[in-house]
Write a protein that holds these residues in place. Structure first.
Motif, PDB file in Angstrom:
ATOM      1  N   LEU A  67      31.481  37.370  30.660  1.00 58.18           N
ATOM      2  CA  LEU A  67      32.558  37.435  29.680  1.00 58.18           C
ATOM      3  C   LEU A  67      32.452  38.687  28.818  1.00 58.18           C
ATOM      4  O   LEU A  67      31.359  39.084  28.422  1.00 58.18           O
ATOM      5  CB  LEU A  67      32.525  36.205  28.756  1.00 58.18           C
ATOM      6  CG  LEU A  67      32.783  34.831  29.366  1.00 58.18           C
ATOM      7  CD1 LEU A  67      32.530  33.748  28.330  1.00 58.18           C
ATOM      8  CD2 LEU A  67      34.203  34.739  29.906  1.00 58.18           C
ATOM      9  N   ARG A  68      33.586  39.301  28.546  1.00 62.67           N
ATOM     10  CA  ARG A  68      33.675  40.401  27.578  1.00 62.67           C
ATOM     11  C   ARG A  68      34.967  40.228  26.786  1.00 62.67           C
ATOM     12  O   ARG A  68      35.954  39.717  27.312  1.00 62.67           O
ATOM     13  CB  ARG A  68      33.670  41.773  28.273  1.00 62.67           C
ATOM     14  CG  ARG A  68      32.378  42.133  28.960  1.00 62.67           C
ATOM     15  CD  ARG A  68      31.241  42.337  27.962  1.00 62.67           C
ATOM     16  NE  ARG A  68      30.015  42.749  28.627  1.00 62.67           N
ATOM     17  CZ  ARG A  68      29.111  41.913  29.122  1.00 62.67           C
ATOM     18  NH1 ARG A  68      29.337  40.598  29.059  1.00 62.67           N
ATOM     19  NH2 ARG A  68      28.018  42.371  29.695  1.00 62.67           N
ATOM     20  N   ASN A  79      34.701  39.234  38.136  1.00 67.93           N
ATOM     21  CA  ASN A  79      35.111  38.558  39.366  1.00 67.93           C
ATOM     22  C   ASN A  79      34.187  38.846  40.545  1.00 67.93           C
ATOM     23  O   ASN A  79      34.497  38.505  41.686  1.00 67.93           O
ATOM     24  CB  ASN A  79      36.551  38.933  39.727  1.00 67.93           C
ATOM     25  CG  ASN A  79      36.707  40.403  40.125  1.00 67.93           C
ATOM     26  OD1 ASN A  79      35.733  41.136  40.291  1.00 67.93           O
ATOM     27  ND2 ASN A  79      37.948  40.839  40.284  1.00 67.93           N
ATOM     28  N   GLY A  80      33.053  39.472  40.248  1.00 69.63           N
ATOM     29  CA  GLY A  80      32.099  39.808  41.302  1.00 69.63           C
ATOM     30  C   GLY A  80      32.170  41.255  41.727  1.00 69.63           C
ATOM     31  O   GLY A  80      31.234  41.775  42.348  1.00 69.63           O
ATOM     32  N   LYS A  81      33.266  41.920  41.388  1.00 72.57           N
ATOM     33  CA  LYS A  81      33.448  43.335  41.731  1.00 72.57           C
ATOM     34  C   LYS A  81      33.798  44.175  40.509  1.00 72.57           C
ATOM     35  O   LYS A  81      33.203  45.227  40.288  1.00 72.57           O
ATOM     36  CB  LYS A  81      34.546  43.493  42.792  1.00 72.57           C
ATOM     37  CG  LYS A  81      34.218  42.859  44.141  1.00 72.57           C
ATOM     38  CD  LYS A  81      35.364  43.056  45.115  1.00 72.57           C
ATOM     39  CE  LYS A  81      35.031  42.513  46.494  1.00 72.57           C
ATOM     40  NZ  LYS A  81      34.808  41.050  46.504  1.00 72.57           N
ATOM     41  N   GLU A  84      38.280  41.734  35.013  1.00 74.36           N
ATOM     42  CA  GLU A  84      39.708  41.511  35.065  1.00 74.36           C
ATOM     43  C   GLU A  84      40.153  40.644  33.896  1.00 74.36           C
ATOM     44  O   GLU A  84      39.344  39.916  33.302  1.00 74.36           O
ATOM     45  CB  GLU A  84      40.107  40.838  36.378  1.00 74.36           C
ATOM     46  CG  GLU A  84      39.481  39.465  36.590  1.00 74.36           C
ATOM     47  CD  GLU A  84      39.859  38.854  37.919  1.00 74.36           C
ATOM     48  OE1 GLU A  84      40.468  39.554  38.745  1.00 74.36           O
ATOM     49  OE2 GLU A  84      39.538  37.660  38.131  1.00 74.36           O
ATOM     50  N   CYS A  85      41.430  40.719  33.554  1.00 72.76           N
ATOM     51  CA  CYS A  85      41.969  39.916  32.462  1.00 72.76           C
ATOM     52  C   CYS A  85      41.813  38.429  32.785  1.00 72.76           C
ATOM     53  O   CYS A  85      41.966  38.009  33.932  1.00 72.76           O
ATOM     54  CB  CYS A  85      43.436  40.243  32.229  1.00 72.76           C
ATOM     55  SG  CYS A  85      43.725  41.890  31.540  1.00 72.76           S
ATOM     56  N   ASP A  86      41.516  37.671  31.769  1.00 71.06           N
ATOM     57  CA  ASP A  86      41.241  36.247  31.952  1.00 71.06           C
ATOM     58  C   ASP A  86      42.536  35.445  32.022  1.00 71.06           C
ATOM     59  O   ASP A  86      42.832  34.627  31.149  1.00 71.06           O
ATOM     60  CB  ASP A  86      40.361  35.741  30.803  1.00 71.06           C
ATOM     61  CG  ASP A  86      39.886  34.324  31.017  1.00 71.06           C
ATOM     62  OD1 ASP A  86      39.956  33.838  32.168  1.00 71.06           O
ATOM     63  OD2 ASP A  86      39.452  33.686  30.034  1.00 71.06           O
ATOM     64  N   CYS A 183      39.738  47.983  41.464  1.00 67.63           N
ATOM     65  CA  CYS A 183      39.032  47.939  42.738  1.00 67.63           C
ATOM     66  C   CYS A 183      39.961  48.424  43.839  1.00 67.63           C
ATOM     67  O   CYS A 183      41.033  47.838  44.068  1.00 67.63           O
ATOM     68  CB  CYS A 183      38.554  46.516  43.033  1.00 67.63           C
ATOM     69  SG  CYS A 183      37.613  46.358  44.570  1.00 67.63           S
ATOM     70  N   ALA A 184      39.560  49.486  44.519  1.00 62.50           N
ATOM     71  CA  ALA A 184      40.365  50.016  45.621  1.00 62.50           C
ATOM     72  C   ALA A 184      40.264  49.073  46.819  1.00 62.50           C
ATOM     73  O   ALA A 184      39.174  48.620  47.170  1.00 62.50           O
ATOM     74  CB  ALA A 184      39.883  51.409  46.001  1.00 62.50           C
ATOM     75  N   PRO A 185      41.371  48.761  47.482  1.00 62.90           N
ATOM     76  CA  PRO A 185      41.368  47.831  48.619  1.00 62.90           C
ATOM     77  C   PRO A 185      40.878  48.496  49.907  1.00 62.90           C
ATOM     78  O   PRO A 185      41.560  48.507  50.926  1.00 62.90           O
ATOM     79  CB  PRO A 185      42.837  47.416  48.720  1.00 62.90           C
ATOM     80  CG  PRO A 185      43.578  48.619  48.255  1.00 62.90           C
ATOM     81  CD  PRO A 185      42.742  49.210  47.147  1.00 62.90           C
TER      82      PRO A 185
END
Length: 201
Positions: A67-68, A79-81, A84-86, A183-185
């Motif tokens: 959390l931030r 999210n592991g990578k 992201e917004c919650d 994150c680039a896909p």
């Protein structure tokens, strides 16, 4: 974000230290009744605030790694990578998880002490209680960030299987400390040389 066995031990130890101190610093229900209804109400309010402060600390100790809080953006989750917004209110669920652990501790303790802890923990799990705890936690320097802290390393690019250092072409594991939000896909091929188009696919 379930509590791991290690985190559960941290919570239990924290409870033993803080709840014991909390219960000795505040009047018992019987003492409060002797001092009149108005004083009982005031003391109970002070107790709830102190308890919520302790819960906010427990939240950061057990869930703070994921959390931030960013002023102007709100809560971010890992999210592991990337961060992201919650949008799914995982911060709220984390507070409820801590409250559940406290209720389990209350059931274990039993008696008047357990009942009081149960009542306070139940209050934390309400909509207002969750909001109050998150409000206290968001100002903690352990998780507080500014917008300028995010994506502040232009040489790092998060992709599906790691983070690329664009200055060396090396692939590293995703790290929370990088504070990346994009994150680039794509997948990076670690064995490819710098400049080889096959490195990104």
């Amino acid at each position: 974000m379930r509590l791991s066995s290690v985190n559960k031990r941290v919570v239990a130890n924290k409870i033993d230290l803080e709840i014991g101190s909390f219960l000795t610093q505040h009047e018992t229900e019987s003492e409060a009744r002797k001092n009149g209804r108005s004083r009982k109400k005031r003391r109970r309010s002070m107790g709830e605030i102190a308890f919520q402060t302790d819960v906010a600390d427990l939240l950061i100790r057990t869930h703070g790694h994921n959390l931030r809080y960013v002023t102007g953006l709100g809560w971010l989750v890992w999210n592991g990578k990337v961060w992201e917004c919650d949008d799914n209110e995982r911060a709220h669920e984390a507070v409820k998880s801590v409250a559940k652990t406290l209720r389990e501790e209350a059931a274990y303790r039993g008696g008047d002490e357990g009942q009081r802890l149960w009542t306070l923990a139940r209050g934390v799990a309400t909509c207002r209680g969750v909001k109050d705890v998150l409000g206290l936690a968001q100002s903690d320097e352990r998780i507080r960030l500014t917008v300028n802290d995010l994506d502040a390393r232009p040489h790092l690019l998060a992709c599906l299987n790691g983070t690329i250092d664009l200055t060396t072409g090396e692939l590293h594991p995703h790290e929370r400390e990088h504070l990346l939000t994009r994150c680039a896909p794509i997948w990076c091929v670690p064995s490819a040389e710098v400049g080889d188009k096959r490195a990104l696919s």
